[in-house]
Design a protein around this motif. Structure first.
Motif, PDB file in Angstrom:
ATOM      1  N   GLY A  10     -14.714 -38.119 -33.417  1.00 48.41           N
ATOM      2  CA  GLY A  10     -15.785 -39.087 -33.598  1.00 48.41           C
ATOM      3  C   GLY A  10     -16.643 -38.855 -34.827  1.00 48.41           C
ATOM      4  O   GLY A  10     -16.611 -37.795 -35.468  1.00 48.41           O
ATOM      5  N   PHE A  11     -17.433 -39.856 -35.121  1.00 51.50           N
ATOM      6  CA  PHE A  11     -18.332 -39.880 -36.279  1.00 51.50           C
ATOM      7  C   PHE A  11     -19.316 -38.710 -36.270  1.00 51.50           C
ATOM      8  O   PHE A  11     -19.394 -37.926 -37.221  1.00 51.50           O
ATOM      9  N   ILE A  12     -20.075 -38.564 -35.194  1.00 49.95           N
ATOM     10  CA  ILE A  12     -21.071 -37.497 -35.127  1.00 49.95           C
ATOM     11  C   ILE A  12     -20.389 -36.138 -35.006  1.00 49.95           C
ATOM     12  O   ILE A  12     -20.793 -35.164 -35.664  1.00 49.95           O
ATOM     13  N   ALA A  13     -19.343 -36.063 -34.193  1.00 49.67           N
ATOM     14  CA  ALA A  13     -18.665 -34.786 -33.969  1.00 49.67           C
ATOM     15  C   ALA A  13     -18.106 -34.204 -35.258  1.00 49.67           C
ATOM     16  O   ALA A  13     -18.180 -32.988 -35.483  1.00 49.67           O
ATOM     17  N   SER A  14     -17.541 -35.043 -36.105  1.00 45.69           N
ATOM     18  CA  SER A  14     -16.950 -34.530 -37.341  1.00 45.69           C
ATOM     19  C   SER A  14     -18.003 -33.912 -38.247  1.00 45.69           C
ATOM     20  O   SER A  14     -17.764 -32.883 -38.891  1.00 45.69           O
ATOM     21  N   ARG A  15     -19.192 -34.520 -38.287  1.00 45.18           N
ATOM     22  CA  ARG A  15     -20.278 -33.956 -39.096  1.00 45.18           C
ATOM     23  C   ARG A  15     -20.815 -32.674 -38.443  1.00 45.18           C
ATOM     24  O   ARG A  15     -21.177 -31.717 -39.136  1.00 45.18           O
ATOM     25  N   LEU A  16     -20.864 -32.658 -37.123  1.00 43.87           N
ATOM     26  CA  LEU A  16     -21.333 -31.475 -36.405  1.00 43.87           C
ATOM     27  C   LEU A  16     -20.411 -30.295 -36.657  1.00 43.87           C
ATOM     28  O   LEU A  16     -20.869 -29.167 -36.911  1.00 43.87           O
ATOM     29  N   ILE A  17     -19.116 -30.539 -36.596  1.00 44.69           N
ATOM     30  CA  ILE A  17     -18.145 -29.470 -36.836  1.00 44.69           C
ATOM     31  C   ILE A  17     -18.306 -28.900 -38.244  1.00 44.69           C
ATOM     32  O   ILE A  17     -18.341 -27.680 -38.441  1.00 44.69           O
ATOM     33  N   THR A  28     -14.373 -24.627 -31.643  1.00 48.66           N
ATOM     34  CA  THR A  28     -13.175 -25.146 -30.992  1.00 48.66           C
ATOM     35  C   THR A  28     -13.386 -26.635 -30.793  1.00 48.66           C
ATOM     36  O   THR A  28     -14.321 -27.053 -30.100  1.00 48.66           O
ATOM     37  N   ALA A  29     -12.542 -27.450 -31.410  1.00 47.15           N
ATOM     38  CA  ALA A  29     -12.651 -28.902 -31.333  1.00 47.15           C
ATOM     39  C   ALA A  29     -11.685 -29.421 -30.281  1.00 47.15           C
ATOM     40  O   ALA A  29     -10.491 -29.100 -30.317  1.00 47.15           O
ATOM     41  N   LEU A  30     -12.186 -30.236 -29.343  1.00 44.28           N
ATOM     42  CA  LEU A  30     -11.363 -30.807 -28.289  1.00 44.28           C
ATOM     43  C   LEU A  30     -11.216 -32.307 -28.530  1.00 44.28           C
ATOM     44  O   LEU A  30     -12.211 -33.017 -28.698  1.00 44.28           O
ATOM     45  N   ALA A  31      -9.969 -32.794 -28.536  1.00 46.88           N
ATOM     46  CA  ALA A  31      -9.736 -34.205 -28.841  1.00 46.88           C
ATOM     47  C   ALA A  31      -8.481 -34.710 -28.146  1.00 46.88           C
ATOM     48  O   ALA A  31      -7.522 -33.958 -27.960  1.00 46.88           O
TER      49      ALA A  31
END
Length: 305
Positions: A10-17, A28-31
């Motif tokens: 997602g949009f926010i998650a990618s910036r957070l990572i 650890t990214a879950l998708a």
């Protein structure tokens, strides 16, 4: 710290990572679709295939899980979507928290919505009444009920839970729909923007990186509870269009306002009062003009073609 992020495409998650890695944290990214997560050459970054309802992968002892995965219906007014909203956004979030607690995850951060508040002229405090019946009621109710369940679970199980009630988030990587992308596409190509409600529609617009900084601060400073994540100001549609025009160097005359400019009924959403986040988490959101300028400096506002 060791951090886990759901909904990682997602949009926010990618910036957070990206920001978490830049601060030296492990992520650890879950998708559902691991191939959709932006690849990164970083030994501290791992991607796992996961969907809400699946058991959590190996996240034992993680310092925090940021729960961004959610079900967003295509039609917010379709009552047939209510069951799915509650299944994923409420029950699903609670199951993630229960599983995280069983794995020894120390903290849970939930991304809710600042549009759950009862419409009012004054900026909404975290203690303001919530009653989302004006728009997207089934979706917003599922997010609000998730807050209640998660906070109750956290209190009963000594697992600190932080809820971030997000205003309308914008910035690099956002979807190409909505008010700001529409303004950007038109004004960047020299086309006029026609606002037919007299420019009365208003909303609190918050830059994605401000939301990310607040989320990480909540974990780094070990703060639980509900926090508003907005800019602190409501911007009406006509002012937003003019700010975008100024940032792009477009002619101000391209912004045309039609319709009634004054009215007794509020259109849109109130600002979010962010004093609590400022005081407890050192939150310092930028203005819309500053946010648009930062977006332009990073991408040239070319995200939408």
């Amino acid at each position: 710290m060791q951090l886990v992020v759901t909904g990682a495409t997602g949009f926010i998650a990618s910036r957070l990572i990206a920001e978490a890695l830049s601060r030296g944290h492990q992520v650890t990214a879950l998708a559902r679709d691991p191939d959709g997560v932006a690849p990164r050459q970083d030994s501290r970054f791992v991607v796992e295939k996961w969907s809400i309802g699946d058991p959590l992968p190996a996240v034992a002892g993680a310092d925090a899980i940021f729960h961004l995965a959610a079900y967003i219906p295509a039609d917010f007014g379709d009552a047939h979507q209510a069951a799915r909203c509650f299944e994923v956004n409420t029950n699903g979030a609670l199951q993630v928290a229960m599983s995280a607690a069983a794995h020894g995850v120390k903290r849970f951060v939930f991304f809710g919505s600042g549009q759950v508040y009862t419409p009012a002229a004054e900026p909404a405090l975290e203690t303001s009444p919530t009653f989302p019946v004006e728009r997207a009621s089934y979706y917003l109710a599922s997010k609000l009920s998730a807050e209640i369940c998660l906070l109750a679970f956290g209190a009963a199980n000594a697992m600190p839970v932080t809820v971030l009630r997000l205003a309308s988030v914008y910035g690099p990587g956002m979807h190409a729909t909505g008010m700001l992308p529409t303004f950007i596409r038109a004004l960047a190509s020299g086309r006029s923007v026609v606002i037919r409600d007299g420019g009365r529609y208003r909303v609190d617009l918050v830059h994605v990186d401000d939301v990310v900084s607040l989320a990480l601060a909540a974990v780094e400073k070990e703060k639980a509870g509900v926090f508003n994540a907005g800019s602190g100001e409501a911007c009406n549609s006509s002012d937003a269009a003019r700010i975008v025009a100024a940032a792009l160097g477009a002619e101000p005359t391209l912004v045309n306002i039609e319709g009634e400019r004054e009215g007794k009924t509020m259109i849109g959403f109130a600002a979010l009062n962010v004093a609590k986040a400022v005081e407890q988490l050192g939150y310092s959101p930028r203005s819309l003009r500053e946010g648009i300028e930062a977006w332009k400096a990073e991408t040239g506002l070319g995200d939408f073609g």
